[in-house]
Design an enzyme around this catalytic site. Structure first.
Site, PDB file in Angstrom:
ATOM      1  N   ASP A 174       1.332  -9.974   1.149  1.00  0.00           N
ATOM      2  CA  ASP A 174       0.108  -9.769   1.932  1.00  0.00           C
ATOM      3  C   ASP A 174       0.397  -9.821   3.430  1.00  0.00           C
ATOM      4  O   ASP A 174      -0.251 -10.544   4.192  1.00  0.00           O
ATOM      5  CB  ASP A 174      -0.939 -10.838   1.586  1.00  0.00           C
ATOM      6  N   GLU A 195      -9.300  -4.403  -2.866  1.00  0.00           N
ATOM      7  CA  GLU A 195      -9.101  -5.579  -2.030  1.00  0.00           C
ATOM      8  C   GLU A 195      -8.174  -5.226  -0.865  1.00  0.00           C
ATOM      9  O   GLU A 195      -7.687  -4.097  -0.746  1.00  0.00           O
ATOM     10  CB  GLU A 195      -8.504  -6.728  -2.849  1.00  0.00           C
TER      11      GLU A 195
END
Length: 442
Positions: A7, A185
């Site tokens: 991420d 997401e």
């Protein structure tokens, strides 16, 4: 660029530094490093700027930090669960007033006031038309998905939203729902030419993970879902040829000279995972340049193989054209699709002796080689003849010292050049020939 960091978020600040944060596989802390170059981040010392709480809120699953500089202060957005309910994941914000976020004190500003008390994460922020927005992923009551992507205006403080909340996309397509989950997401925004592009990650976090994209006019009402159009297919996905799997949860930055746009993402270099993908620690941060199509949309290409960073060979005298392979024949062409047909890795020459070879990005093990004075992309057969045909001396550009030319090893004085848009091996006896044999690497 950085092993076991998922991420990833990289931001280039006005102080000349890149700041990099990402999810650590232990899910227990927020880390930060900085360097004056993107590659320097790989070896830069890493600081822990915050650790999870020992009990209660913000005590588990510390995920997806992003660092932003807003109104003269640094903010980190991140997601966290509770020690007594690790899946009760919500978005939170830290603030630091120091000019250097590796110093000073990080103050907890609490939870962002998203519209439902449900699973929510991956908050990011961007400005369009002087308005700052927050975007995030959340599970909405009444919609049977793991998460959708939402957008709202930022409130008076960077840890608040205000006004109407727009649901921008719901995962419904095949590539958004693989692996037994329905996921949208990790939204991230890049802007160019009066348009806003929002990438997001979809499907399970294994090899199915991929990027989709929404796009809108910067002058449109971004809080109207009808202003956005959605890609029909993934814009970035696993690639077995290059050995890269599950690329996703990206961010964007720019090169040191500000001239190139850089895609930041995580993936794995193997497909099969034992057990829960979230327990596999080997998602790693990667960076690669991306390009822009003639229609103004970004072209991310494919996740490139480990090793040397690919380049494109732009014609010096026909600068809208790039060397590409088409049915294994090499030529120069504008608007190359797929992008990876025009990407090559400059590697150590197959014949040695200080030479270089040009390896195809989407056909690893295939190289530019000359055959009967034509240039092809073919597989290395291990023979001395092939290896000589595929090896070149890298020279200063014959038409410009700031560019490059490639002289044949086994035909001295002969260069890779274009003729009638086909790539050939010929001498360069005049100004036109020298220009035809000169390329800009980008």
């Amino acid at each position: 660029m950085a092993n076991q960091r998922a991420d990833p978020h990289i931001v280039k600040h006005t102080d000349g530094y890149y700041y990099f944060t990402a999810t650590a596989p232990e899910y227990d802390r927020i880390v930060l490093r900085r360097a004056t170059t993107i590659q320097g981040l790989a070896s830069a010392p890493e600081s822990v700027i915050w650790r999870r709480h020992a009990s209660g809120e913000m005590g588990a699953h510390i995920w997806a930090p992003e660092i932003h500089f807003i109104n003269g202060k640094w903010y980190v957005y991140f997601a966290a669960g509770r020690t007594d309910d690790v899946w009760r994941i919500r978005p939170y914000v830290l603030e630091n007033a120091s000019a250097n976020p590796l110093t000073g004190t990080w103050v907890e500003r609490g939870r962002v006031n998203v519209p439902w008390d449900t699973f929510s994460l991956d908050m990011s922020t961007f400005v369009v038309g002087g308005v700052r927005y927050l975007t995030w992923a959340q599970a909405e009551p009444g919609i049977a998905t793991n998460s959708n992507v939402y957008l709202a205006r930022m409130g008076a403080n960077p840890w608040q939203i205000t006004g109407a909340v727009a649901r921008l996309t719901v995962p419904t397509l095949d590539w958004e729902t693989r692996g037994g989950v329905k996921v949208a997401e990790g939204p991230a925004v890049v802007q160019r030419g009066g348009r806003v592009f929002l990438t997001y990650s979809a499907s399970a976090t294994d090899h199915n993970y991929c990027l989709g994209m929404l796009s809108a006019s910067a002058s449109a009402d971004l809080l109207n879902p009808g202003s956005w159009s959605k890609s029909a297919v993934p814009v970035f996905a696993s690639n077995a040829a290059t050995g890269q799997y599950g690329p996703g949860h990206n961010s964007f930055t720019v090169s040191e000279d500000g001239q190139s746009d850089i895609l930041v993402y995580h993936d794995r270099n193997y497909r099969d995972i034992a057990g829960d993908p979230l327990r596999d620690p080997n998602r790693r941060t990667r960076v690669q340049k991306f390009y822009w199509r003639a229609d103004g949309t970004p072209d991310f290409g494919i996740p490139v193989a480990d090793g040397a960073t690919p380049v494109r060979l732009k014609s010096y005298n026909v600068p809208d054209r790039f060397v590409r392979h088409w049915e294994y024949r090499a030529r120069i062409e504008a608007g190359v699709q797929p992008l990876a047909d025009s990407q090559f890795r400059v590697v150590a020459g197959l014949s040695g002796s200080g030479t270089v070879s040009l390896e195809s990005t989407n056909f690893p093990g295939y190289y530019l080689r000359h055959r009967n004075h034509e240039v092809w992309v073919e597989r290395d057969d291990g023979g001395a003849g092939f290896r000589a045909d595929a090896s070149f001396f890298r020279r200063a550009g014959l038409a410009s010292g700031s560019a490059v030319s490639f002289e044949s090893v086994n035909f001295p004085g002969y260069y890779l050049r274009h003729f009638d848009y086909q790539m050939v091996l010929r001498t360069a006896p005049d100004a036109l020939g020298r220009a035809d044999a000169t390329f800009v690497l980008e």
